[in-house]
Design an enzyme around this catalytic site. Structure first.
Site, PDB file in Angstrom:
ATOM      1  N   GLN A  51     -12.471 -18.798   7.317  1.00 56.91           N
ATOM      2  CA  GLN A  51     -13.132 -20.069   7.024  1.00 56.91           C
ATOM      3  C   GLN A  51     -14.549 -19.893   6.500  1.00 56.91           C
ATOM      4  O   GLN A  51     -15.143 -20.847   6.011  1.00 56.91           O
ATOM      5  CB  GLN A  51     -13.157 -20.963   8.262  1.00 56.91           C
ATOM      6  CG  GLN A  51     -11.792 -21.456   8.678  1.00 56.91           C
ATOM      7  CD  GLN A  51     -11.892 -22.340   9.895  1.00 56.91           C
ATOM      8  OE1 GLN A  51     -11.925 -21.853  11.024  1.00 56.91           O
ATOM      9  NE2 GLN A  51     -11.975 -23.634   9.661  1.00 56.91           N
ATOM     10  N   CYS A  76      -9.794 -29.810  11.440  1.00 52.48           N
ATOM     11  CA  CYS A  76     -10.193 -28.470  11.014  1.00 52.48           C
ATOM     12  C   CYS A  76     -11.437 -28.581  10.151  1.00 52.48           C
ATOM     13  O   CYS A  76     -11.522 -29.473   9.293  1.00 52.48           O
ATOM     14  CB  CYS A  76      -9.051 -27.832  10.227  1.00 52.48           C
ATOM     15  SG  CYS A  76      -9.410 -26.185   9.608  1.00 52.48           S
TER      16      CYS A  76
END
Length: 190
Positions: free
Chosen positions: A51, A99
């Site tokens: 990420q 998320c």
């Protein structure tokens, strides 16, 4: 240092991350601290290396925000290096997940209540532990990231179709977020 969070649509989020060795990454503690700083700035409870653009088997979690509902999560803050799920057990239960790479989308996701994991901490000490409830859920979500999976992969085909436009907008940077992100479909220099 805060990293920009990689948005939905970037290939790094779909790659199975590679294991790392202690001598390969001597500044792992600094990276972990930066990941926590990035996660807290975005109001997250977990963040995986993909990420932030790093295809390595590393993620951090801090489940303390859920301690009001589950006292065992008070101070539950851990880094997981080279994690491997050994077993997922117990009834699957739904929870409305989100998320940081997919802002403004939350969906009910079913996950097993328990997960047994093999991993190393930031000092390269090895553990085999079983986690339960919300801790297990957060760990499973972040583990999916190092496997190249997203929570949206667990949705029904109909739900995926219903959020497809939102997902495409996110990859193009058409989303309002309070933290720095890197969008795959946004041309540089614009």
């Amino acid at each position: 240092m805060k990293f920009p969070i990689i948005a939905y649509g970037d290939p790094v989020l779909r790659r199975k991350a590679t294991a790392i060795e202690p001598d390969e990454y001597p500044h792992i503690k600094e990276l972990i601290d930066n990941m926590y700083e990035t996660m807290y700035a975005a109001h997250g409870v977990g963040l995986a290396a993909p990420q932030v653009g790093l295809s390595m088997r590393l993620f951090v979690v801090d489940a303390s925000p859920f301690a009001e509902d589950d006292a065992t999560l008070n101070g539950f803050k851990k880094a997981f290096i080279n994690a491997q799920v050994l077993e997922e057990t117990g009834d699957e239960w739904p929870f409305n997940e989100g998320c940081l790479s997919i802002p403004d989308i939350r969906e009910d996701v079913y996950r097993c209540r328990h997960v047994r994991l093999s991993y190393y901490d930031e000092n390269w000490k090895h553990y085999e532990e079983t986690f339960t409830g919300m801790a297990a859920r957060i760990i499973q979500h972040e583990y999916d990231h190092i496997e190249g999976k997203l929570f949206t992969d667990k949705l029904s085909p109909l739900r995926k179709r219903l959020i497809e436009k939102k997902l495409n907008d996110i990859s193009r940077g058409i989303v309002d977020v309070e933290y720095k992100m890197k969008f795959p479909a946004v041309k540089k220099g614009r």
